[in-house]
Write a protein that holds these residues in place. Sequence first.
Motif, PDB file in Angstrom:
ATOM      1  N   GLU A 247       0.281  -1.108   0.092  1.00 30.02           N
ATOM      2  CA  GLU A 247      -0.037   0.157  -0.161  1.00 30.02           C
ATOM      3  C   GLU A 247       1.023   1.433   0.198  1.00 30.02           C
ATOM      4  OE1 GLU A 247      -3.319   0.239  -0.510  1.00 30.02           O
ATOM      5  OE2 GLU A 247      -3.039  -2.219  -0.350  1.00 30.02           O
TER       6      GLU A 247
ATOM      7  N   THR B  66      -4.093  -3.086  -6.047  1.00 24.33           N
ATOM      8  CA  THR B  66      -3.566  -3.684  -6.046  1.00 24.33           C
ATOM      9  C   THR B  66      -4.750  -5.154  -5.261  1.00 24.33           C
ATOM     10  OG1 THR B  66      -3.733  -3.215  -3.760  1.00 24.33           O
ATOM     11  CG2 THR B  66      -1.356  -3.604  -4.560  1.00 24.33           C
ATOM     12  N   THR B  67      -4.905  -5.933  -5.623  1.00 25.77           N
ATOM     13  CA  THR B  67      -5.172  -6.767  -5.280  1.00 25.77           C
ATOM     14  C   THR B  67      -4.872  -8.490  -6.026  1.00 25.77           C
ATOM     15  OG1 THR B  67      -7.870  -7.716  -6.530  1.00 25.77           O
ATOM     16  CG2 THR B  67      -6.144  -7.186  -8.445  1.00 25.77           C
ATOM     17  N   THR B  68      -6.187  -9.408  -5.531  1.00 28.56           N
ATOM     18  CA  THR B  68      -6.019 -10.818  -5.759  1.00 28.56           C
ATOM     19  C   THR B  68      -5.696 -11.511  -7.484  1.00 28.56           C
ATOM     20  OG1 THR B  68      -7.576 -11.346  -5.516  1.00 28.56           O
ATOM     21  CG2 THR B  68      -6.334 -11.182  -3.808  1.00 28.56           C
ATOM     22  N   VAL B  69      -5.533 -12.374  -8.169  1.00 32.30           N
ATOM     23  CA  VAL B  69      -4.861 -12.326  -9.515  1.00 32.30           C
ATOM     24  C   VAL B  69      -6.717 -13.172  -9.729  1.00 32.30           C
ATOM     25  CG1 VAL B  69      -4.779 -14.276 -10.911  1.00 32.30           C
ATOM     26  CG2 VAL B  69      -3.032 -13.635  -9.240  1.00 32.30           C
ATOM     27  N   ASP B  70      -7.448 -13.851  -8.160  1.00 29.37           N
ATOM     28  CA  ASP B  70      -8.578 -14.177  -8.681  1.00 29.37           C
ATOM     29  C   ASP B  70      -9.802 -13.810  -8.729  1.00 29.37           C
ATOM     30  OD1 ASP B  70      -8.119 -17.654  -7.967  1.00 29.37           O
ATOM     31  OD2 ASP B  70      -8.756 -17.798  -6.164  1.00 29.37           O
ATOM     32  N   SER B  71     -10.115 -12.292  -7.708  1.00 26.46           N
ATOM     33  CA  SER B  71     -10.429 -11.586  -7.520  1.00 26.46           C
ATOM     34  C   SER B  71     -10.489 -10.303  -9.348  1.00 26.46           C
ATOM     35  CB  SER B  71     -10.358 -10.112  -6.686  1.00 26.46           C
ATOM     36  OG  SER B  71      -9.444 -10.625  -6.448  1.00 26.46           O
ATOM     37  N   LEU B  72      -9.072 -10.681  -9.752  1.00 30.96           N
ATOM     38  CA  LEU B  72      -9.104  -9.729 -11.509  1.00 30.96           C
ATOM     39  C   LEU B  72      -9.400 -10.664 -12.071  1.00 30.96           C
ATOM     40  CD1 LEU B  72      -7.101  -7.319 -13.067  1.00 30.96           C
ATOM     41  CD2 LEU B  72      -5.672  -9.022 -13.068  1.00 30.96           C
TER      42      LEU B  72
ATOM     43  N   ASN C  61     -11.896 -12.836 -12.087  1.00 35.08           N
ATOM     44  CA  ASN C  61     -12.946 -13.163 -11.624  1.00 35.08           C
ATOM     45  C   ASN C  61     -13.777 -11.757 -12.456  1.00 35.08           C
ATOM     46  OD1 ASN C  61     -13.621 -15.725 -11.123  1.00 35.08           O
ATOM     47  ND2 ASN C  61     -13.277 -15.366  -8.475  1.00 35.08           N
TER      48      ASN C  61
ATOM     49  N   GLU D  62     -13.589 -19.365  -7.413  1.00 34.75           N
ATOM     50  CA  GLU D  62     -11.816 -19.861  -7.334  1.00 34.75           C
ATOM     51  C   GLU D  62     -10.865 -20.347  -8.352  1.00 34.75           C
ATOM     52  OE1 GLU D  62     -11.784 -21.965  -3.591  1.00 34.75           O
ATOM     53  OE2 GLU D  62     -13.742 -20.773  -3.209  1.00 34.75           O
ATOM     54  N   THR D  63     -10.494 -19.123  -9.212  1.00 26.68           N
ATOM     55  CA  THR D  63      -9.633 -19.920  -9.863  1.00 26.68           C
ATOM     56  C   THR D  63      -8.465 -20.536  -9.848  1.00 26.68           C
ATOM     57  OG1 THR D  63      -9.999 -17.400 -10.757  1.00 26.68           O
ATOM     58  CG2 THR D  63      -8.904 -19.001 -12.381  1.00 26.68           C
ATOM     59  N   ILE D  64      -7.687 -20.014  -9.160  1.00 30.11           N
ATOM     60  CA  ILE D  64      -6.129 -20.179  -8.819  1.00 30.11           C
ATOM     61  C   ILE D  64      -6.278 -21.409  -7.763  1.00 30.11           C
ATOM     62  CG2 ILE D  64      -4.011 -19.574  -7.612  1.00 30.11           C
ATOM     63  CD1 ILE D  64      -5.082 -18.119 -10.709  1.00 30.11           C
TER      64      ILE D  64
END
Lengths: 220, 216
Positions: free
Chosen positions: A3, A12-18, A20, A153-155
Motif C-alpha cells: 500500500e 492491488t488485488t488478487t489474481v482470483d478477483s481480477l 473473476n 476460485e480460479t487459482i
Amino acid sequence: MLENRFEKNILTTTVDSLFNWARRSSLWPLTFGLACCAIEMISAAQSRWDFAERFGMLYRASPRQADLMIVSGSVTYKMAPLVYQLYEQMPEPKWVISMGACANFGGPFDTYSHLQGVDRIIPVDVYVSGCPPTPEGLIAGILELQNRVIKYETIAKKEGPVVAKNMRLKERQEAGLKRVVSLNQAGPAAHTVLVKSPHGERQVSTLRTGEGQPQLGSGE
Amino acid sequence: MPEQQPRDTPGHTPGTASEGQRETPRPTQSEGNTAGTLPPQGAPRAEPAVVARIRGAFPDAIEGVTNFRGQLTIRIRNEAIRPVCLFLRDEPDLRFDMIADLCGVDMIKLREIPRFDVVYQLYSVPHNQTLRLKAALDEWGTIDSVTPVWPGANWPERETYDMFGIVFDGHPDLRRILLPDDWHEFPLRKEVPQEGDRHEADRWLQKQDVPVRLTE
Ligand code: SF4
C-alpha cells in the motif's frame, strides 16, 4: 505492505478477483434458443433492454468461445443429447442459466416428449422463473450469476461444478433451510448410478433430503 | 326452390336459439362447403352428388355418410381408399386436388374393432369444396398410403405412423418424423399415459451417452 508505495492508477488485488472480475464482466453466452423463451431472450438482447451490451456480453455462435449457456425454453428428449453435447463443448469455466418454467422443471409440458428440467442432464447455476420470464427477469438472473462468478476460485483449481454445488448448499444453509444433506453424507436414501460415456465413467447421484422434503441435490 | 336448411340435418336441435336465424333463407349457405355438389338444400335426405359419384364408380366402397352442419364425411372401406382418392382427385367435376390434412384417431374407447380411424381432409381448389374421408383399420392391419395420389400426404402419414403406429402400405419412406427413430412407444395410443414411460425415456438418453439424473 504494497500500500502507498506506488503512484496513482495502481491497484492491488488478487489474481482470483481480477480474473473473476473480467469473467463476470464479459460473460459470452452461446447463441441458441429452444422455444418461446428464446423470443424473450432475443428481445432482452435487442435495443429496448440491451442487456448484452450493458453487461459486456457477446453472443457467440460456437460453444468453444462461449462460457455461458442460457437454456431458453423446452428441452425435449430428442434435443437433450444436443444440449448436453453443446455443454460439453464449452471450455471451463462455464455457467448455465435455466430460463423459464420448461427448462426449470418441465413447465406446462408434463408429457412423453419433454425432459422434466434441464438440470437432469447438466448442472444449472441460476434458475429464472416465469413462462416466459420477462427480460427483466433474465437480467436479474444474469446479475445473480455475476454475483456467483465473482466468488469463483480460479487459482485454487477447484472444480467448477463442485464449487457451485457447495456454494448452493452453503447458501441454502444460510437461508435457514434445514436438513440439507451435504455431498459427502449421502446416506442410503441416495441413488447412485454409474453411467459410461466416451469420457469415462461418471457418477450420477440423486440426493434426498428426508421424508416429504423436496430434493435439493442434483446430478453431476 | 326454397333454400332452407333441411329440418332433419343431424345435429340440428329444434327449438334452439338459432331457430330464428335458420328460418331466413341464406342463399350463400351452400357455397364454400360440400353442399355445392349437393342437390339444392330443399330436398332433404337426398344423397350428396359426390356420394352418388363414388357409389357409381365403386358400388361397395362406402360404409356410411354423415353430414353435420354442412360438413360431409364419407366413411370408406379400408381397401378402397386409394382408388377412391384417385377418383376424387381426377374426375373433372370433383377435382379434390389438395389434401389439407391427414391424421389418425385411436377409437378404442368408442369401439373395440377396428381400432384406428384415419381421417383425410380434402379440398378442391377449382370448385372451392371440402370433403372429409374416414377409413378404419385394425391394430395390426395396414392401410394403403395416399402419398402416390397426393405427395403432400407424405409427412402427415409419417406423423400418423409416429404417433399411432399406423402402417401405410406403399409409403415411400415410412419413418418416424417427430420422435427419435428408436423411440419406444407410440405416444398418442390410448394405453400410453400422457407422460409416457419416463424410465424408458431415461434409458434412451443413456443410450445417447447423456448422464441423466433418473426419474424417481
Ligand atoms: S417456459 Fe413458457 S415461454 Fe418458456 S419455453 Fe416453456 S412454454 Fe415457452
